[in-house]
Design a protein around this motif. Structure first.
Motif, PDB file in Angstrom:
ATOM      1  N   VAL A 228      29.584  45.179   4.754  1.00  0.00           N
ATOM      2  CA  VAL A 228      30.333  44.556   5.836  1.00  0.00           C
ATOM      3  C   VAL A 228      30.745  45.596   6.874  1.00  0.00           C
ATOM      4  O   VAL A 228      30.802  45.301   8.082  1.00  0.00           O
ATOM      5  N   SER A 229      31.000  46.825   6.436  1.00  0.00           N
ATOM      6  CA  SER A 229      31.353  47.889   7.384  1.00  0.00           C
ATOM      7  C   SER A 229      30.157  48.275   8.243  1.00  0.00           C
ATOM      8  O   SER A 229      30.298  48.592   9.426  1.00  0.00           O
ATOM      9  N   ASN A 230      28.958  48.227   7.651  1.00  0.00           N
ATOM     10  CA  ASN A 230      27.753  48.549   8.419  1.00  0.00           C
ATOM     11  C   ASN A 230      27.472  47.468   9.460  1.00  0.00           C
ATOM     12  O   ASN A 230      27.124  47.767  10.613  1.00  0.00           O
ATOM     13  N   VAL A 231      27.618  46.213   9.059  1.00  0.00           N
ATOM     14  CA  VAL A 231      27.418  45.098   9.999  1.00  0.00           C
ATOM     15  C   VAL A 231      28.405  45.201  11.155  1.00  0.00           C
ATOM     16  O   VAL A 231      28.060  44.955  12.312  1.00  0.00           O
ATOM     17  N   ARG A 232      29.625  45.608  10.822  1.00  0.00           N
ATOM     18  CA  ARG A 232      30.651  45.764  11.856  1.00  0.00           C
ATOM     19  C   ARG A 232      30.259  46.848  12.844  1.00  0.00           C
ATOM     20  O   ARG A 232      30.537  46.745  14.048  1.00  0.00           O
ATOM     21  N   ARG A 233      29.590  47.889  12.366  1.00  0.00           N
ATOM     22  CA  ARG A 233      29.199  49.005  13.249  1.00  0.00           C
ATOM     23  C   ARG A 233      27.913  48.703  14.013  1.00  0.00           C
ATOM     24  O   ARG A 233      27.841  48.904  15.227  1.00  0.00           O
ATOM     25  N   VAL A 234      26.897  48.197  13.310  1.00  0.00           N
ATOM     26  CA  VAL A 234      25.571  48.017  13.920  1.00  0.00           C
ATOM     27  C   VAL A 234      25.482  46.736  14.743  1.00  0.00           C
ATOM     28  O   VAL A 234      24.919  46.725  15.833  1.00  0.00           O
ATOM     29  N   PHE A 235      26.037  45.648  14.199  1.00  0.00           N
ATOM     30  CA  PHE A 235      25.922  44.344  14.861  1.00  0.00           C
ATOM     31  C   PHE A 235      27.238  43.945  15.529  1.00  0.00           C
ATOM     32  O   PHE A 235      27.566  42.763  15.608  1.00  0.00           O
ATOM     33  N   ASN A 236      27.973  44.912  15.966  1.00  0.00           N
ATOM     34  CA  ASN A 236      29.300  44.650  16.536  1.00  0.00           C
ATOM     35  C   ASN A 236      29.197  43.789  17.791  1.00  0.00           C
ATOM     36  O   ASN A 236      28.320  43.980  18.619  1.00  0.00           O
ATOM     37  N   ARG A 237      30.075  42.838  17.901  1.00  0.00           N
ATOM     38  CA  ARG A 237      30.136  41.963  19.069  1.00  0.00           C
ATOM     39  C   ARG A 237      31.575  41.473  19.212  1.00  0.00           C
ATOM     40  O   ARG A 237      32.337  41.491  18.232  1.00  0.00           O
ATOM     41  N   PRO A 238      31.947  41.028  20.387  1.00  0.00           N
ATOM     42  CA  PRO A 238      33.343  40.570  20.570  1.00  0.00           C
ATOM     43  C   PRO A 238      33.604  39.256  19.838  1.00  0.00           C
ATOM     44  O   PRO A 238      32.691  38.475  19.580  1.00  0.00           O
ATOM     45  N   ASN A 239      34.867  39.059  19.509  1.00  0.00           N
ATOM     46  CA  ASN A 239      35.328  37.799  18.921  1.00  0.00           C
ATOM     47  C   ASN A 239      34.633  37.463  17.602  1.00  0.00           C
ATOM     48  O   ASN A 239      34.227  36.323  17.363  1.00  0.00           O
ATOM     49  N   VAL A 240      34.469  38.458  16.750  1.00  0.00           N
ATOM     50  CA  VAL A 240      33.876  38.249  15.438  1.00  0.00           C
ATOM     51  C   VAL A 240      34.956  37.764  14.478  1.00  0.00           C
ATOM     52  O   VAL A 240      36.051  38.323  14.431  1.00  0.00           O
ATOM     53  N   SER A 241      34.649  36.737  13.709  1.00  0.00           N
ATOM     54  CA  SER A 241      35.583  36.242  12.698  1.00  0.00           C
ATOM     55  C   SER A 241      34.961  36.434  11.321  1.00  0.00           C
ATOM     56  O   SER A 241      33.837  35.984  11.064  1.00  0.00           O
ATOM     57  N   TYR A 242      35.674  37.117  10.453  1.00  0.00           N
ATOM     58  CA  TYR A 242      35.186  37.409   9.110  1.00  0.00           C
ATOM     59  C   TYR A 242      35.609  36.315   8.140  1.00  0.00           C
ATOM     60  O   TYR A 242      36.630  35.645   8.332  1.00  0.00           O
TER      61      TYR A 242
END
Length: 424
Positions: A228-242
């Protein structure tokens, strides 16, 4: 005259007009095929859904920032119907995104005996390895060290994510069976530590998921997992809800776990006592029930198709029986002259209508089961024999034959034998 003799006489009359009978049987069979086939497919789909959520356990629930709406065949079901019964209070940023900080803080502070997993699905990508590639619809899921346990995955080879993977957010991936076979072939000798690309980003394969069988309907084997930390870094986009998934240790404590989770998340999201929840909690079995309820619309559609077809078949069968009465007027007169009573003539024509109708029903049931289980094979679900729908289909056909044959049978039984004998 015995019923057996009357039945054989009716059967001989039906086979004497083979083409006419076959066409009517086919029309009836189409309606029953639709009814049994669609509902067999639905039963297979339900079994797949049940297996999918059973693998995640009935003691789990999911926290999201919005209601989970599922649409199948125009239906709409809401995951949290109970929310509409709450007393109206101050709205506080309804559907507010669950941030990464909030999700991780919840995971750290949730002391209830349960497994907590934080995850996020950014979308789908094309996966590459050397000259090979997959279709561009491979879902990428970013999870933590507990995600495999919650989602019911097992590893065929390799390892799960560890603390170093999560803390460093390095590019490591666990791939599903279908992805592995597409990129590495059936042998999969050198999968571990091989390099793949998710779009333009390189990842190292650290594990391969074991096949989930019938759960493939949800692309369980056609996926790529990373942290999940990698997705947050690589596929980062605004207004993401986990999303936060929780599996309590004891299924009897799930309601208590939901209450504990609600209270903790309200504190984390700084909600006051007069503000309503701005997140939603859904039990795993509630999601399955939502899908079952949505599939009811498809069942109603199948029943509607079958009803319309059977109605047309009933009208056609009655017309054929009336034509048959007109064509066999002299035959009826001979039978009455030889001692056949009104009851015998009525019974004979009713038997003819029922034989034609039930024959169409049997044909429809056979083809319906075959078509429905072809769907099962495509979904990799278990073989289904829909006993209820088989019985219902045959019963409906018998009723259609009975209703369609009553008027022609009565008309035939009332013919005057003298007039009938003189009929040309």
């Amino acid at each position: 005259m015995k019923f057996r003799d009357i039945f054989l006489l009716a059967l001989r009359s039906v086979t004497a007009n083979r083409l006419r009978s076959l066409l009517t049987i086919t029309i009836i069979g189409v309606g029953i095929t639709a009814l049994v086939g669609i509902n067999t497919g639905i039963e297979s789909l339900k079994n797949g859904i049940f297996d999918s959520f059973a693998s995640m356990g009935a003691n789990g629930f999911m926290i999201r920032n919005r209601e989970l709406n599922i649409r199948i065949g125009g239906g709409r079901n809401e995951a949290k119907k109970g929310s509409s019964k709450k007393k109206k209070v101050k709205t506080s940023n309804r559907n507010k995104y669950i941030t990464y900080r909030e999700a991780m803080e919840f995971k750290d502070r949730f002391v209830f005996p349960a497994i907590v997993s934080v995850w996020y699905r950014p979308g789908s990508v094309t996966v590459y390895h050397d000259s090979k590639k997959t279709n561009p619809n491979i879902p990428v899921i970013g999870g933590d060290e507990n995600y495999l346990k919650y989602a019911g995955y097992d590893l065929q080879m390799g390892r799960d994510f560890n603390a170093v993977d999560l803390e460093s957010s390095r590019n490591v991936a666990i791939i599903g069976q279908d992805v592995a076979k597409k990129l590495f072939g059936d042998q999969m000798k050198n999968v571990l530590n091989s390099a793949i690309r998710l779009g333009n980003v390189r990842y190292r394969v650290i594990g391969v998921l074991a096949s989930k069988g019938s759960n493939n309907m949800f692309s369980a084997d056609n996926t790529v997992l990373t942290t999940v930390s990698n997705v947050r870094r690589v596929f980062n986009r605004p207004n993401v809800s986990y999303s936060i998934s929780v599996s309590v240790n004891d299924a009897k404590q799930i309601d208590a776990g939901i209450g504990e989770a609600t209270g903790l998340l309200r504190i984390i999201r700084n909600l006051t006592i007069d503000e309503e929840d701005n997140f939603y909690i859904t039990k795993n079995d509630s999601i399955a029930q939502m899908l079952f309820n949505s599939l009811a619309y498809v069942t109603f559609a199948a029943a509607g198709i079958a009803f319309i077809t059977l109605l047309g078949s009933a009208i056609g069968l009655m017309n054929i029986m009336l034509v048959s009465v007109a064509e066999r007027t002299r035959e009826i007169g001979v039978s009455k002259a030889m001692g056949a009573t009104k009851s015998i003539i009525r019974t004979q024509f009713l038997f003819e209508a029922i034989i034609i109708s039930v024959s169409g029903g049997v044909l429809g049931v056979i083809f319906g089961i075959l078509i429905g289980n072809i769907v099962s094979i495509l979904l990799k679900a278990s073989f289904i024999v829909p006993w209820m729908w088989m019985f219902l289909g045959i019963t409906l056909c018998a009723l259609v034959g009975l209703c369609s044959g009553i008027f022609p049978a009565i008309k035939a039984s009332r013919l005057d034998p003298i007039v009938a004998l003189r009929y040309e």
